[in-house]
Design a protein around this motif. Structure first.
Motif, PDB file in Angstrom:
ATOM      1  N   ASP B   3      37.655  55.135  55.690  1.00  0.00           N
ATOM      2  CA  ASP B   3      38.990  54.033  55.992  1.00  0.00           C
ATOM      3  C   ASP B   3      38.793  52.967  55.130  1.00  0.00           C
ATOM      4  O   ASP B   3      39.947  52.293  54.534  1.00  0.00           O
ATOM      5  CB  ASP B   3      38.808  53.567  57.486  1.00  0.00           C
ATOM      6  N   LEU B   7      41.567  51.383  52.583  1.00  0.00           N
ATOM      7  CA  LEU B   7      42.066  50.199  52.886  1.00  0.00           C
ATOM      8  C   LEU B   7      41.901  49.052  51.462  1.00  0.00           C
ATOM      9  O   LEU B   7      42.715  48.417  51.078  1.00  0.00           O
ATOM     10  CB  LEU B   7      41.301  49.428  53.889  1.00  0.00           C
ATOM     11  N   THR B  10      44.598  49.997  49.414  1.00  0.00           N
ATOM     12  CA  THR B  10      45.928  49.347  49.701  1.00  0.00           C
ATOM     13  C   THR B  10      45.946  47.861  49.436  1.00  0.00           C
ATOM     14  O   THR B  10      46.693  47.141  48.804  1.00  0.00           O
ATOM     15  CB  THR B  10      46.066  49.291  51.309  1.00  0.00           C
ATOM     16  N   PHE B  11      44.575  47.435  49.559  1.00  0.00           N
ATOM     17  CA  PHE B  11      44.391  45.872  48.866  1.00  0.00           C
ATOM     18  C   PHE B  11      44.579  45.812  47.428  1.00  0.00           C
ATOM     19  O   PHE B  11      45.499  44.862  47.267  1.00  0.00           O
ATOM     20  CB  PHE B  11      42.997  45.428  49.237  1.00  0.00           C
ATOM     21  N   GLU B  14      48.374  45.867  46.708  1.00  0.00           N
ATOM     22  CA  GLU B  14      48.894  44.691  47.293  1.00  0.00           C
ATOM     23  C   GLU B  14      48.751  43.484  46.543  1.00  0.00           C
ATOM     24  O   GLU B  14      49.657  42.676  45.995  1.00  0.00           O
ATOM     25  CB  GLU B  14      48.690  44.313  48.805  1.00  0.00           C
ATOM     26  N   THR B  48      48.163  34.973  51.435  1.00  0.00           N
ATOM     27  CA  THR B  48      47.938  36.469  51.863  1.00  0.00           C
ATOM     28  C   THR B  48      46.676  36.938  51.157  1.00  0.00           C
ATOM     29  O   THR B  48      46.118  37.910  51.720  1.00  0.00           O
ATOM     30  CB  THR B  48      49.371  37.218  51.614  1.00  0.00           C
ATOM     31  N   GLY B  51      43.668  35.785  52.556  1.00  0.00           N
ATOM     32  CA  GLY B  51      43.141  36.610  53.969  1.00  0.00           C
ATOM     33  C   GLY B  51      42.874  37.889  53.746  1.00  0.00           C
ATOM     34  O   GLY B  51      41.796  38.220  54.221  1.00  0.00           O
ATOM     35  N   SER B  52      43.315  38.656  52.714  1.00  0.00           N
ATOM     36  CA  SER B  52      43.076  40.194  52.577  1.00  0.00           C
ATOM     37  C   SER B  52      41.784  40.230  51.859  1.00  0.00           C
ATOM     38  O   SER B  52      40.798  41.031  52.091  1.00  0.00           O
ATOM     39  CB  SER B  52      44.080  40.833  51.735  1.00  0.00           C
ATOM     40  N   GLY B  54      39.221  38.196  51.897  1.00  0.00           N
ATOM     41  CA  GLY B  54      38.099  37.956  52.913  1.00  0.00           C
ATOM     42  C   GLY B  54      37.651  39.022  53.780  1.00  0.00           C
ATOM     43  O   GLY B  54      36.589  39.228  53.978  1.00  0.00           O
ATOM     44  N   ILE B  55      38.630  39.880  53.974  1.00  0.00           N
ATOM     45  CA  ILE B  55      38.445  41.346  54.751  1.00  0.00           C
ATOM     46  C   ILE B  55      37.482  41.975  54.152  1.00  0.00           C
ATOM     47  O   ILE B  55      36.389  42.617  54.663  1.00  0.00           O
ATOM     48  CB  ILE B  55      39.743  41.901  55.178  1.00  0.00           C
ATOM     49  N   PHE B  56      37.422  41.983  52.601  1.00  0.00           N
ATOM     50  CA  PHE B  56      36.617  43.031  51.951  1.00  0.00           C
ATOM     51  C   PHE B  56      35.446  42.033  51.404  1.00  0.00           C
ATOM     52  O   PHE B  56      34.649  42.713  50.659  1.00  0.00           O
ATOM     53  CB  PHE B  56      37.594  43.603  50.764  1.00  0.00           C
ATOM     54  N   GLU B  57      35.403  41.051  51.880  1.00  0.00           N
ATOM     55  CA  GLU B  57      34.026  40.172  51.661  1.00  0.00           C
ATOM     56  C   GLU B  57      34.123  39.842  49.945  1.00  0.00           C
ATOM     57  O   GLU B  57      32.950  39.906  49.394  1.00  0.00           O
ATOM     58  CB  GLU B  57      32.920  40.581  52.021  1.00  0.00           C
TER      59      GLU B  57
END
Lengths: 121, 489
Positions: B3, B7, B10-11, B14, B48, B51-52, B54-57
């Motif tokens: 996953d 993801l 996608t990141f 984007e 954006t 934020g994104s 940050g999700i993947f550090e």
């Protein structure tokens, strides 16, 4: 019965992160790109929780929350806003508009799950 | 794992889009630095990206994007200022700010391609850029937003005294087994449901991490059934005893969101507190008015201002409280039941909305059908009218044709008659003269007779023009003779 969650964010990465995380937990997730899109997806459907971003084109999160609170079907539905540390005032705005809770971005998947469970055990 | 990889893909895609957008937007901003919409769009894209990542550090990108975002926010603030105030705000030109943003953007691109190539971002001096950006910003007044947390209101002895013996024994048991026991009070805005908050939710979540040993609430403000608004919370204060293996942080966490629209207190209680507060020979059923109102008034309910501006008044403390041994169960049952009613009401509303939609669709359908039928009828009428018009004109045409035919036949008959007449005249004249006439002589007799035809009809048909002979056309020599013959000259 799986609970329905509506997730609203203009970032495709964020949308996928939310849906992947919550679907693994057994929730059924509907995605929307912005407030406008989300409003159309609320029509005729019932969601147990709404998760929404604030900064979005077309209709931002604050306006969206205000609109949701006008709908008979979702007047009392828990709404979680996605904010960042630097947006404390947005958190307040969201709260005043009718948001139930918030989650600070970036978040870990387990944090998102915990917040959703907090408003919809 | 799979996953996360998906993801990340996608990141990357984007982020690619965002960086392209930013390129174009910053160029636009360079040409029109005061364009608020462009600044907003740049801000949104940076936000954006922050934020994104940050999700993947990807903290390097996150930090740099964050700094850019703050700079953009500052640009917005400056833009909103009046000209005079802008000068006070500082000497920094928007050019300088946009240049700095370009530097930041380039570095973000570098970092992203490094990350995608599996390399770290250690070689990139992004911290310097962050510093440069921060240097453009005014010192932030660190306005820490007071984060809500539950208060320790101290021991409410009146509440403890209201707990009957059997419950007191249970509390002591729990304390002896090493559990922590808290006295918790929950007071939510009466409009809490409109914020998606429900006290039952809190009780469920508290129960999930412990045992609620005793619970009490005032029903004093509960109106009669016909005055009751099911969307309002009438239970002013809920007091409970929670036994848990967790610490106060757990209660704080459960109540995190509720604190935004209410007041929640917690106090850790000891065996001594319980023993001191509860006389051993307490009667089983207590009268009301046991809660120490003065104590609560002073320690509780700083303000229950309602964010909605509906009713700003704090809610008064109950003067009496109903206590009974089975209250906890009854309370839960009541809450469960009201919840199920609420759900019923909600689904009915939903159903009604659907019916309304159906009705609307049906109405639209009916209108469409009626309009369709109307249109068909109109078309039919138009068709009939056309046919009628067509019939009418063809009848007219027919009549004209008939008239023309008749006229023609009259003309033909007259011609034949004149021919006969002319022939007879020639024969008679020859008889009288007893000789054959020359063609000129015959013509002189025939012409006046035949030419009458053309005088009778304005138009000459092809047939008549062949037969007719106009004595005045092309034969002027005869004109005088003719006039004389007729005795006119």
């Amino acid at each position: 019965m799986g609970k329905n969650i509506l997730a609203v964010d203009d970032s495709v990465t964020m949308r996928q992160t939310i849906s992947t995380t919550l679907e693994k937990e057994g929730y059924s997730v509907t995605l929307a790109n912005d407030g406008m899109d989300a409003i159309s997806k609320l029509n005729g459907n019932k969601y147990h929780v709404i998760v929404t971003d604030i900064n979005m084109p077309n209709m931002d999160g604050i306006r969206f929350i205000q609109e949701v609170r006008k709908l008979a079907s979702h007047k009392f539905t828990p709404i979680i806003v996605l904010t960042t540390e630097s947006q404390q005032e947005k958190k307040e705005e969201g709260k005043n508009a009718g948001a139930t809770g918030w989650i600070i971005k970036p978040f870990k998947p387990e944090q998102l799950i915990a917040v959703v469970k907090k408003v919809c055990p | 794992m799979e996953d996360i990889e998906k993801l990340k893909e996608t990141f990357y895609s984007e982020a690619d889009d965002i960086l392209n957008n930013l390129d174009e937007l910053l160029l636009n901003l360079e040409h029109d630095p005061g364009n608020r919409e462009t600044i907003d769009a740049v801000f949104r894209n940076m936000h954006t990206l922050k934020g994104s990542s940050g999700i993947f550090e990807f903290h390097s990108i996150e930090r740099l994007a964050h700094a850019c975002e703050d700079l953009l926010d500052f640009m917005r603030t400056v833009l909103a200022l009046s000209e005079a105030k802008k000068e006070d705000a500082g000497e920094i030109s928007s050019e300088k700010m946009i240049d700095t943003l370009f530097v930041g953007l380039d570095q973000i691109k570098d970092m992203l391609s490094h990350i995608q190539a599996g390399q770290g971002t250690t070689g990139i001096a992004y911290e310097d850029t962050v510093k440069n950006i921060r240097a453009l910003l005014p010192e932030k007044d660190h306005q820490e937003v007071a984060s809500n947390s539950i208060r320790d209101s101290g021991l409410n002895k009146a509440f403890l005294r209201s707990i009957e013996k059997s419950h007191r024994d249970t509390i002591i048991e729990h304390l002896r087994s090493g559990k922590r026991v808290f006295q918790v009070s929950i007071a939510l805005s009466k409009y809490c449901f409109y914020k998606g908050m429900d006290p039952l939710l809190l009780l469920k979540n508290l129960s999930a991490g412990g045992d609620i040993l005793f619970i009490i609430s005032s029903t004093e403000h509960l109106p009669s059934l016909d005055e009751l608004n099911p969307f309002m919370l009438y239970l002013d204060d809920i007091w409970l005893i929670l036994s848990t293996e967790q610490n106060c942080e757990f209660i704080n966490d459960v109540c995190e969101f509720a604190l935004a629209i209410g007041d929640i207190t917690a106090h850790s209680i000891t065996g001594d507190d319980v023993n001191a507060a509860i006389p051993a020979n307490l009667p089983a059923n207590l009268p009301a008015n046991l809660i120490d109102a003065d104590h609560i008034e002073s320690t509780n309910r700083i303000s229950r201002e309602d964010d909605w501006g509906m009713e700003g008044n704090g809610i008064n403390m109950p003067e009496s409280a109903a206590v009974s041994s089975g209250l906890k169960n009854i309370f839960f049952e009541f809450m469960e039941e009201s919840n199920s009613y609420l759900e019923d009401i909600e689904s009915s509303i939903l159903l009604l909305e659907k019916k309304k939609d159906d009705l609307k669709l049906w109405k639209e359908d009916a209108i469409r059908t009626i309009n369709g039928n109307f249109q068909t009828a109109l078309n039919e009428i138009a068709g009939r009218r056309y046919e009628l018009e067509r019939d009418k004109s063809s009848a007219k045409l027919q009549a004209l044709q008939n008239a023309a035919d008749q006229a023609q036949s009259v003309k033909n008959n007259e011609q034949a008659f004149r021919m006969g007449l002319a022939q007879f005249a020639v024969e008679q004249a020859q008889k009288v003269e007893n000789r054959s006439f020359s063609p000129q002589e015959i013509a002189a007799i025939v012409q006046p007779i035949m030419s009458e035809i053309n005088i009778g009809f304005g138009q000459s048909t092809a047939a008549t023009s062949q037969l007719s002979y106009n004595p005045y056309a092309g034969n002027t020599g005869n004109t005088e003779e003719e006039l004389r013959r007729r005795g006119l000259i």
